[in-house]
Design a protein around this motif. Structure first.
Motif, PDB file in Angstrom:
ATOM      1  N   ARG A 187       0.862  -1.179   0.000  1.00  0.00           N
ATOM      2  CA  ARG A 187       0.000   0.000   0.000  1.00  0.00           C
ATOM      3  C   ARG A 187       0.900   1.230   0.000  1.00  0.00           C
ATOM      4  N   LEU A 188       0.318   2.356  -0.327  1.00  0.00           N
ATOM      5  CA  LEU A 188       1.106   3.589  -0.338  1.00  0.00           C
ATOM      6  C   LEU A 188       1.718   3.849   1.047  1.00  0.00           C
ATOM      7  N   GLU A 189       1.016   3.420   2.095  1.00  0.00           N
ATOM      8  CA  GLU A 189       1.520   3.612   3.471  1.00  0.00           C
ATOM      9  C   GLU A 189       2.828   2.847   3.706  1.00  0.00           C
ATOM     10  N   ASP A 190       3.093   1.831   2.877  1.00  0.00           N
ATOM     11  CA  ASP A 190       4.339   1.060   3.032  1.00  0.00           C
ATOM     12  C   ASP A 190       5.554   1.804   2.477  1.00  0.00           C
ATOM     13  N   VAL A 191       5.304   2.808   1.648  1.00  0.00           N
ATOM     14  CA  VAL A 191       6.417   3.496   0.976  1.00  0.00           C
ATOM     15  C   VAL A 191       7.027   4.511   1.939  1.00  0.00           C
ATOM     16  N   GLU A 192       8.316   4.344   2.222  1.00  0.00           N
ATOM     17  CA  GLU A 192       8.973   5.238   3.180  1.00  0.00           C
ATOM     18  C   GLU A 192       9.628   6.435   2.508  1.00  0.00           C
ATOM     19  N   ALA A 193       9.990   6.290   1.226  1.00  0.00           N
ATOM     20  CA  ALA A 193      10.633   7.407   0.523  1.00  0.00           C
ATOM     21  C   ALA A 193      10.687   7.108  -0.971  1.00  0.00           C
ATOM     22  N   VAL A 194      10.876   8.180  -1.728  1.00  0.00           N
ATOM     23  CA  VAL A 194      11.227   8.055  -3.148  1.00  0.00           C
ATOM     24  C   VAL A 194      12.653   8.546  -3.294  1.00  0.00           C
ATOM     25  N   VAL A 195      13.508   7.727  -3.912  1.00  0.00           N
ATOM     26  CA  VAL A 195      14.848   8.209  -4.240  1.00  0.00           C
ATOM     27  C   VAL A 195      14.918   8.350  -5.763  1.00  0.00           C
ATOM     28  N   LEU A 196      15.649   9.371  -6.211  1.00  0.00           N
ATOM     29  CA  LEU A 196      15.649   9.711  -7.629  1.00  0.00           C
ATOM     30  C   LEU A 196      17.008   9.456  -8.262  1.00  0.00           C
ATOM     31  N   THR A 197      16.997   8.917  -9.484  1.00  0.00           N
ATOM     32  CA  THR A 197      18.239   8.894 -10.261  1.00  0.00           C
ATOM     33  C   THR A 197      18.519  10.295 -10.802  1.00  0.00           C
ATOM     34  N   HIS A 198      17.469  10.959 -11.259  1.00  0.00           N
ATOM     35  CA  HIS A 198      17.628  12.325 -11.757  1.00  0.00           C
ATOM     36  C   HIS A 198      16.251  12.946 -11.940  1.00  0.00           C
ATOM     37  N   ALA A 199      16.261  14.257 -12.191  1.00  0.00           N
ATOM     38  CA  ALA A 199      15.018  15.031 -12.104  1.00  0.00           C
ATOM     39  C   ALA A 199      14.396  15.337 -13.464  1.00  0.00           C
ATOM     40  N   HIS A 200      14.628  14.482 -14.448  1.00  0.00           N
ATOM     41  CA  HIS A 200      13.894  14.642 -15.709  1.00  0.00           C
ATOM     42  C   HIS A 200      12.443  14.225 -15.513  1.00  0.00           C
ATOM     43  N   LEU A 201      11.591  14.788 -16.367  1.00  0.00           N
ATOM     44  CA  LEU A 201      10.146  14.623 -16.199  1.00  0.00           C
ATOM     45  C   LEU A 201       9.702  13.164 -16.259  1.00  0.00           C
ATOM     46  N   ASP A 202      10.429  12.330 -16.999  1.00  0.00           N
ATOM     47  CA  ASP A 202      10.030  10.917 -17.095  1.00  0.00           C
ATOM     48  C   ASP A 202      10.436  10.104 -15.857  1.00  0.00           C
ATOM     49  N   HIS A 203      11.143  10.734 -14.922  1.00  0.00           N
ATOM     50  CA  HIS A 203      11.565  10.012 -13.713  1.00  0.00           C
ATOM     51  C   HIS A 203      10.987  10.602 -12.430  1.00  0.00           C
ATOM     52  N   VAL A 204      10.545  11.854 -12.491  1.00  0.00           N
ATOM     53  CA  VAL A 204       9.960  12.489 -11.289  1.00  0.00           C
ATOM     54  C   VAL A 204       8.472  12.783 -11.455  1.00  0.00           C
ATOM     55  N   GLY A 205       7.928  12.509 -12.651  1.00  0.00           N
ATOM     56  CA  GLY A 205       6.575  12.960 -12.971  1.00  0.00           C
ATOM     57  C   GLY A 205       5.501  12.479 -12.015  1.00  0.00           C
ATOM     58  N   GLY A 206       5.663  11.265 -11.461  1.00  0.00           N
ATOM     59  CA  GLY A 206       4.643  10.727 -10.572  1.00  0.00           C
ATOM     60  C   GLY A 206       4.752  11.219  -9.134  1.00  0.00           C
ATOM     61  N   VAL A 207       5.846  11.944  -8.813  1.00  0.00           N
ATOM     62  CA  VAL A 207       6.071  12.339  -7.417  1.00  0.00           C
ATOM     63  C   VAL A 207       4.973  13.265  -6.878  1.00  0.00           C
ATOM     64  N   PRO A 208       4.583  14.316  -7.599  1.00  0.00           N
ATOM     65  CA  PRO A 208       3.545  15.201  -7.034  1.00  0.00           C
ATOM     66  C   PRO A 208       2.245  14.452  -6.713  1.00  0.00           C
ATOM     67  N   ALA A 209       1.831  13.527  -7.572  1.00  0.00           N
ATOM     68  CA  ALA A 209       0.595  12.777  -7.309  1.00  0.00           C
ATOM     69  C   ALA A 209       0.746  11.898  -6.067  1.00  0.00           C
ATOM     70  N   LEU A 210       1.927  11.304  -5.886  1.00  0.00           N
ATOM     71  CA  LEU A 210       2.168  10.500  -4.679  1.00  0.00           C
ATOM     72  C   LEU A 210       2.125  11.380  -3.437  1.00  0.00           C
ATOM     73  N   ARG A 211       2.800  12.528  -3.543  1.00  0.00           N
ATOM     74  CA  ARG A 211       2.918  13.391  -2.361  1.00  0.00           C
ATOM     75  C   ARG A 211       1.595  14.059  -1.999  1.00  0.00           C
ATOM     76  N   ARG A 212       0.703  14.162  -2.972  1.00  0.00           N
ATOM     77  CA  ARG A 212      -0.634  14.686  -2.628  1.00  0.00           C
ATOM     78  C   ARG A 212      -1.373  13.694  -1.725  1.00  0.00           C
ATOM     79  N   ARG A 213      -1.081  12.407  -1.912  1.00  0.00           N
ATOM     80  CA  ARG A 213      -1.744  11.375  -1.098  1.00  0.00           C
ATOM     81  C   ARG A 213      -1.023  11.125   0.215  1.00  0.00           C
ATOM     82  N   ARG A 214       0.298  11.335   0.189  1.00  0.00           N
ATOM     83  CA  ARG A 214       1.117  11.020   1.370  1.00  0.00           C
ATOM     84  C   ARG A 214       2.411  11.831   1.257  1.00  0.00           C
TER      85      ARG A 214
END
Ligand SMILES: [Zn+2]
Length: 245
Positions: free
Chosen positions: A53-80
């Motif tokens: 579940r999303l509650e199991d996710v403790e962090a997101v670590v990034l290889t780099h900040a291009h849109l194809d690698h960080v694009g889902g972060v805002p939607a995740l962070r809106r939930r948690r």
């Protein structure tokens, strides 16, 4: 979305022409990268498919900040409100203190072939209407020190694709999450699937990228998990030679 287990607790997930990694330790999860903005639903579905579940996710670590690698972060962070971590330099990039990404004109210039036109269409569908992703809260971490997160990923310096591009080493599993420094396929690639560099138009400093890869060649790694393309199994040094050869 396609999910492949590459090692115990390490799953490679492919969204729209791009990968992320679900790194699990028991039920706890670290996500490595987050796909395009419109991959957010697939990102959540990949957790669900693996029994998390999303509650199991403790962090997101990034290889780099291009849109194809960080694009889902805002939607995740809106939930948690998950912490997001990457190297100090890439954290600046993620905060958009500067932007090193293929420009729209350069992207459209790829449309000279049917392959290129298909890639542009898929990319626009994966991005619009979220044409930018500026992450305000990103924590910079030093290279070489394992993080106190599920799977204990170790950030390693793989600069060149972007100035702070970061690989994530999983020493106990012999895995390197190589991001876009070393890939195995791409819709615009002229090469057969296998270890390779991305087409030059995508990278800001290819000589640095090659040098950083060479510096890691003796790591005890026999599974390369790239940002684009399938998992590659075999010694890292041979994969680097194939990519740079
Ligand atoms: Zn990429």
């Amino acid at each position: 979305m396609r999910i492949v287990e590459v090692a115990g607790g390490v799953h490679l997930v492919t969204g729209t022409n791009v990968n992320w990694v679900v790194l699990a330790e028991g039920s706890a999860v670290t996500l490595v990268d987050a796909g395009y903005p419109n991959d957010a639903r697939a990102l959540l579905a990949s957790l669900d498919a693996l029994g998390h579940r999303l509650e199991d996710v403790e962090a997101v670590v990034l290889t780099h900040a291009h849109l194809d690698h960080v694009g889902g972060v805002p939607a995740l962070r809106r939930r948690r409100p998950l912490p997001v971590l990457t190297s100090h330099e890439e954290a600046r990039h993620a905060r958009r203190e500067y932007l090193e990404q293929m420009s729209v004109p350069r992207m459209l210039a790829q449309g000279g072939t049917p392959q290129g036109r298909r890639w542009i269409a898929q990319t626009l569908r994966a991005v619009l209407p979220h044409a930018s992703a500026r992450l305000r809260e990103v924590t910079g971490v030093p290279f070489g020190e394992p993080l106190h997160l599920p799977g204990a990923p170790v950030p390693v310096d793989l600069a060149g694709h972007t100035p702070g591009h970061t690989g994530w080493l999983l020493p106990q599993r012999g895995v390197l999450v190589s991001g876009d420094a070393l890939v195995t396929d791409h819709p615009l690639s002229a090469r057969a699937p296998g270890p390779q560099l991305l087409p030059s138009a995508f990278s800001s400093d290819e000589p640095t990228m090659a040098a950083r890869l060479q510096a890691l060649r003796d790591l005890p790694v026999d599974v390369v998990v790239p940002g684009h393309g399938p998992v590659h199994r075999g010694p890292l040094a041979a994969a680097i030679d194939a990519a740079l050869g």
